[in-house]
Design a protein around this motif. Structure first.
Motif, short mmCIF file in Angstrom:
data_model
loop_
_atom_site.label_atom_id
_atom_site.label_comp_id
_atom_site.label_asym_id
_atom_site.label_seq_id
_atom_site.Cartn_x
_atom_site.Cartn_y
_atom_site.Cartn_z
N GLU A 190 -2.72 -2.23 -5.13
CA GLU A 190 -1.32 -1.88 -4.87
C GLU A 190 -1.16 -0.93 -3.69
OE1 GLU A 190 -1.70 -3.88 -8.35
OE2 GLU A 190 -2.63 -1.90 -8.10
N VAL A 191 -2.12 0.00 -3.51
CA VAL A 191 -1.96 1.04 -2.49
C VAL A 191 -3.31 1.35 -1.85
CG1 VAL A 191 -1.15 3.40 -2.01
CG2 VAL A 191 -0.10 2.07 -3.87
N ALA A 192 -3.30 1.61 -0.55
CA ALA A 192 -4.46 2.15 0.15
C ALA A 192 -4.06 3.50 0.73
CB ALA A 192 -4.91 1.21 1.27
N ALA A 193 -4.98 4.45 0.70
CA ALA A 193 -4.71 5.79 1.23
C ALA A 193 -5.73 6.11 2.31
CB ALA A 193 -4.78 6.83 0.11
N ARG B 234 -3.08 0.87 -8.48
CA ARG B 234 -4.47 1.17 -8.13
C ARG B 234 -4.50 1.59 -6.66
NH1 ARG B 234 -6.54 -4.61 -9.43
NH2 ARG B 234 -4.48 -4.93 -8.46
N VAL B 235 -5.06 2.76 -6.42
CA VAL B 235 -5.08 3.35 -5.08
C VAL B 235 -6.52 3.42 -4.60
CG1 VAL B 235 -4.43 5.34 -3.67
CG2 VAL B 235 -3.08 4.76 -5.71
N VAL B 236 -6.83 2.81 -3.45
CA VAL B 236 -8.18 2.88 -2.91
C VAL B 236 -8.26 3.96 -1.84
CG1 VAL B 236 -7.71 1.03 -1.23
CG2 VAL B 236 -10.06 1.63 -1.80
N VAL B 237 -9.35 4.73 -1.89
CA VAL B 237 -9.62 5.79 -0.92
C VAL B 237 -11.07 5.65 -0.45
CG1 VAL B 237 -7.97 7.39 -1.97
CG2 VAL B 237 -10.36 7.42 -2.69
N GLY B 238 -11.39 6.26 0.67
CA GLY B 238 -12.78 6.30 1.13
C GLY B 238 -13.55 7.34 0.34
N VAL C 72 -9.20 -0.54 4.11
CA VAL C 72 -8.24 -1.64 4.22
C VAL C 72 -8.88 -2.95 3.76
CG1 VAL C 72 -6.81 -2.99 5.78
CG2 VAL C 72 -6.88 -0.50 6.00
N ALA C 73 -10.12 -3.20 4.16
CA ALA C 73 -10.79 -4.43 3.74
C ALA C 73 -10.95 -4.46 2.22
CB ALA C 73 -12.15 -4.55 4.42
N TYR C 74 -11.29 -3.32 1.62
CA TYR C 74 -11.43 -3.23 0.17
C TYR C 74 -10.08 -3.47 -0.50
CZ TYR C 74 -12.82 -1.20 -4.36
OH TYR C 74 -13.10 -0.99 -5.69
N PHE C 75 -9.05 -2.89 0.06
CA PHE C 75 -7.69 -3.02 -0.44
C PHE C 75 -7.27 -4.50 -0.49
CE2 PHE C 75 -3.23 -3.37 1.18
CZ PHE C 75 -2.55 -2.88 0.07
N ALA D 189 -1.78 6.96 -11.68
CA ALA D 189 -2.37 5.79 -11.03
C ALA D 189 -3.89 5.84 -11.15
CB ALA D 189 -1.94 5.73 -9.57
N GLU D 190 -4.53 4.70 -10.92
CA GLU D 190 -5.99 4.61 -10.95
C GLU D 190 -6.54 4.71 -9.53
OE1 GLU D 190 -9.39 1.17 -11.49
OE2 GLU D 190 -7.47 0.91 -12.50
N ILE D 191 -7.55 5.56 -9.32
CA ILE D 191 -8.17 5.68 -8.01
C ILE D 191 -9.44 4.84 -7.96
CG2 ILE D 191 -9.32 7.26 -6.40
CD1 ILE D 191 -7.43 9.43 -7.20
N GLN D 192 -9.54 4.01 -6.94
CA GLN D 192 -10.77 3.29 -6.66
C GLN D 192 -11.30 3.74 -5.31
OE1 GLN D 192 -10.66 -0.96 -7.26
NE2 GLN D 192 -9.37 -0.80 -9.10
#
Length: 244
Positions: free
Chosen positions: A166-169, A125-129, A157-160, A145-148
């Motif tokens: 698993e990943v922050a971008a 799971r990859v979080v983006v702004g 970063v706080a969301y991550f 992968a899943e994008i959140q």
């Protein structure tokens, strides 16, 4: 390019230069902790443009790139500072870039992921702004992968951490700041994209507006103004874009 009356009307048809400022990218802008006023490279460049045109400057300040883009798309702003992207190009005419920024991945220290090629896999799971340049890019590039999405880029970063993903971008400098603040994380080597920071005007605006901004950008790059502003604001890890 001279600021003729025709250029002035194209850039500021209401007599005031309405410019979006995106606080979601720390390379471009932030708020002064004492006065809360926006400051940064984009604010300084907007001020120079307004002075050259001989018009008042109105700063429209937003917390995310998506909000700033929407304001220009809706004709609520005359120009803005954005990362170039094909999707945004449907409503905005971009200039050449003036700054290049790295988009990177962040993972927990204990993550088995060691290389960028391991990110786009089922179960990650990859979080983006939301609405950021790397959101738009990864929405096209990520296949497995899943994008959140966090509400803004500074919240990535706080969301991550909160959701134990698993990943922050994001922008390299923003992720590095998260590591310094929270610890227990590391950047993956390399970058998944180069973010081209440019200026833009609403699609359909008199072509003189984009031509004026494009000429202005080439001038401030060649004369060392962009490099000087980056040094003044303590910006590291970004580079001045080459001449168009």
């Amino acid at each position: 390019m001279k600021a003729t009356d025709d250029v002035r009307r194209a850039m500021a048809p209401q007599g005031v230069l309405r410019t979006t400022i995106n606080l979601g990218n720390p390379i471009l802008a932030g708020r002064d902790p004492e006065t809360t006023r926006p400051h940064g490279i984009s604010v300084d460049l907007a001020t120079r443009i307004a002075e050259r045109l001989g018009v008042e400057l109105e700063l429209l300040v937003f917390d995310s790139a998506g909000q700033a883009v929407a304001a220009v798309d809706a004709g609520q702003a005359d120009m803005g500072f954005f990362a170039r992207d094909p999707e945004r190009g449907q409503g905005i005419d971009f200039t050449p870039p003036y700054v290049l920024i790295e988009g990177c991945y962040l993972v927990p220290d204990a993550s088995p992921i060691t290389d960028m090629t391991e990110v786009d896999r089922p179960g990650n799971r990859v979080v983006v702004g939301k609405g950021s340049a790397y959101d738009l890019f990864l929405s096209r590039a990520i296949q497995h992968a899943e994008i959140q999405r966090s509400s803004t880029s500074p919240a990535v970063v706080a969301y991550f951490l909160e959701h134990e993903l698993e990943v922050a971008a994001g922008v390299k400098q923003q992720l590095e700041a998260g590591i310094e603040e929270y610890g227990g994380m590391r950047l993956l080597p390399g970058r998944f994209m180069t973010i081209e920071q440019a200026m833009g005007v609403p699609k359909g605006r008199d072509p003189l507006a984009r031509e004026f901004l494009a000429a202005f950008i080439e001038e401030v790059k060649s004369e060392g103004v962009v490099a000087e502003l980056m040094a003044r604001h303590g910006i590291e890890g970004a580079t001045v874009a080459p001449q168009a």
